[in-house]
Scaffold this active site. Structure first.
Site, PDB file in Angstrom:
ATOM      1  N   HIS A 153      54.767  66.442 -80.498  1.00  0.00           N
ATOM      2  CA  HIS A 153      54.510  66.758 -81.901  1.00  0.00           C
ATOM      3  C   HIS A 153      55.883  66.779 -82.572  1.00  0.00           C
ATOM      4  O   HIS A 153      56.702  67.654 -82.288  1.00  0.00           O
ATOM      5  CB  HIS A 153      53.818  68.115 -82.002  1.00  0.00           C
ATOM      6  N   HIS A 155      43.608  63.559 -78.046  1.00  0.00           N
ATOM      7  CA  HIS A 155      44.207  64.600 -78.896  1.00  0.00           C
ATOM      8  C   HIS A 155      43.114  65.354 -79.654  1.00  0.00           C
ATOM      9  O   HIS A 155      42.712  64.975 -80.754  1.00  0.00           O
ATOM     10  CB  HIS A 155      45.177  63.958 -79.886  1.00  0.00           C
ATOM     11  N   ASP A 210      52.049  70.705 -78.668  1.00  0.00           N
ATOM     12  CA  ASP A 210      51.451  70.257 -79.928  1.00  0.00           C
ATOM     13  C   ASP A 210      51.194  71.425 -80.877  1.00  0.00           C
ATOM     14  O   ASP A 210      50.723  72.481 -80.478  1.00  0.00           O
ATOM     15  CB  ASP A 210      50.144  69.515 -79.683  1.00  0.00           C
ATOM     16  N   ASP A 261      43.065  63.890 -83.482  1.00  0.00           N
ATOM     17  CA  ASP A 261      43.680  65.177 -83.820  1.00  0.00           C
ATOM     18  C   ASP A 261      42.633  66.099 -84.450  1.00  0.00           C
ATOM     19  O   ASP A 261      42.886  66.792 -85.439  1.00  0.00           O
ATOM     20  CB  ASP A 261      44.881  64.987 -84.762  1.00  0.00           C
ATOM     21  N   GLY A 268      45.169  70.730 -90.939  1.00  0.00           N
ATOM     22  CA  GLY A 268      44.229  70.113 -90.010  1.00  0.00           C
ATOM     23  C   GLY A 268      42.862  69.842 -90.586  1.00  0.00           C
ATOM     24  O   GLY A 268      42.372  70.557 -91.467  1.00  0.00           O
ATOM     25  N   HIS A 294      38.706  74.218 -88.671  1.00  0.00           N
ATOM     26  CA  HIS A 294      39.043  75.535 -89.214  1.00  0.00           C
ATOM     27  C   HIS A 294      37.797  76.108 -89.892  1.00  0.00           C
ATOM     28  O   HIS A 294      36.833  75.385 -90.156  1.00  0.00           O
ATOM     29  CB  HIS A 294      40.181  75.441 -90.238  1.00  0.00           C
TER      30      HIS A 294
END
Length: 424
Positions: free
Chosen positions: A177, A58, A150, A303, A322, A307
């Protein structure tokens, strides 16, 4: 030929010192000692821990469409720096790989730009939001490793059921998700006392667990391998445990941040602690650890969600969900699970390598032995290091773990015998 000297490897659950000889992308010999020869390059491991490269099912590499956040090159280098040699990339890209042509283009891009093995998820439905199921049969034939929307919960039961039937027909996992949009209400963290104290809108745990309950019933009927992405609540763990007991083919992953942090760690409006699903209660966190230990939760997956610094400089109300995680996950898990005696090293490797390979039927080595592909990672278990942003290969610096002290930093990583990372 390359000779890795005096590495510690796992053998029947215990660490033993071995030399490992690699030639033409394969391990050709593993022995207590191998004498160097003129045609060998010797790499001294100095007693560091050598394992087959880790596997993360992921990750978000953002390329194409969001390359200010990450690219396949920077994301795969970050993975190598974390000791990962195989990752599975999510489809929330622009364009979304929701057709055979787009999927094939994305696979080619992953192969061209990735320094490790980058498998690709196909989308369940167009643009991750449509109710009509994508061409799962042909995308599977074109190379999709699994299917997911997701970043978006599948809102319609009929869409999910049809997707499950299609995935089951081609024997591919379907990863969910879990997020019921009708229960989000603009939330940015877990609903509860801490959200109220901070004056921030909350997301009820029911947004996850209610959709999971629906999906488990559908998965049983469809006969699909159903995979729960980033599980986060105690109720969800209990549901997966019951489903496994009932014979439903379900696997689950948990992210390092949900194992190490809870809503109690959010003491102010801090965008570095905004992720989806959000950090839950301490009871939820303890249930996740218990589920990982007893096998209800099969694996750890990061995950990894980079950003830009500008995006994460905002309030939790505006910043995207995230955090990055692929460069820090093994060291954090080793430090806080193995060194603290929550689990042993063999169990950690099982959850970060063996179970992902088995669950997703991946062509990746799970044991250091003659004949295995030389996808390898070397970790320093003895010396403490500080997590610092300037060490990151990822474009993303959005980690709440910067400044933490850890053991288990990656020393070097090899893919098919070629060294792709070495720590300075």
């Amino acid at each position: 030929m390359q000779l890795i000297k005096k590495a510690q490897i796992l053998s029947q659950g215990a660490l033993v010192t071995r030399d490992v000889l690699v030639d033409q992308g394969k391990i050709v010999e593993v022995a207590p000692t191998i004498a160097p020869k003129a045609d060998m390059t010797v790499y001294p491991a100095h007693g560091a821990f050598l394992t087959p490269g880790l596997v993360d099912v992921h990750v978000h590499f953002r390329d194409p469409g969001y390359t200010a956040k990450e690219t396949i090159k920077t994301g795969s280098m970050a993975a190598a720096a974390g000791g990962f040699t195989t990752v599975l990339a999510m489809p929330n890209l622009n364009p979304v790989p929701d057709t055979v042509q787009r999927l094939q283009a994305q696979i080619q891009r992953n192969q061209a730009d990735g320094v490790i093995h980058v498998g690709q998820y196909g989308a369940i439905s167009a643009d991750l939001t449509a109710t009509e199921v994508a061409d799962i049969k042909d995308m599977a034939a074109a190379g999709a490793v699994a299917f997911t929307n997701d970043g978006k919960g599948v809102q319609t039961a009929e869409t999910m059921y049809q997707a499950m039937q299609a995935a089951a027909a081609v024997n591919k996992p379907l990863s969910a998700h879990l997020e019921d949009d009708s229960m989000l209400h603009g939330g940015v963290m877990n609903a509860g006392k801490r959200a109220e104290e901070l004056g921030l809108p909350g997301i009820t745990p029911l947004a996850e667990s209610s959709q999971l309950a629906r999906d488990l019933v559908l998965a049983q009927a469809a006969g699909v391998h159903y995979h729960v992405a980033h599980i986060s609540t105690k109720t969800s763990v209990e549901l997966v445990r019951l489903a496994k007991q009932a014979g439903i083919k379900v696997t689950a992953e948990v992210s390092p941040h949900h194992l190490l942090l809870s809503e109690n760690d959010i003491t102010e409006d801090n965008a570095l602690l905004k992720m989806n699903p959000p950090l839950r209660s301490e009871d939820d966190r303890q249930a996740l650890i218990a589920g990982l230990l007893d096998g209800t939760i099969d694996m750890i997956a990061t995950d990894h969600a980079p950003h830009t610094s500008e995006e994460k400089a905002q309030s939790m109300r505006q910043t995207p969900f995230g955090i990055t995680g692929i460069e820090t996950s093994f060291a954090l898990m080793y430090t806080h699970l193995v060194q603290s005696r929550v689990m042993d090293l063999a169990t950690l490797v099982d959850r970060m390598l063996v179970k992902p390979v088995e669950a997703f039927n991946l062509d990746a080595p799970i044991e250091i032995k003659a004949g295995a592909t030389a996808d390898l990672a070397l970790f320093d278990l003895e010396h403490q290091a500080e997590i610092t942003a300037d060490q990151f290969y990822s474009k993303g610096r959005n980690s709440p773990f910067i400044g933490w002290s850890v053991y288990g930093s990656t020393v070097a990583t090899w893919v098919a015998g070629q060294q792709v990372f070495e720590r300075n």
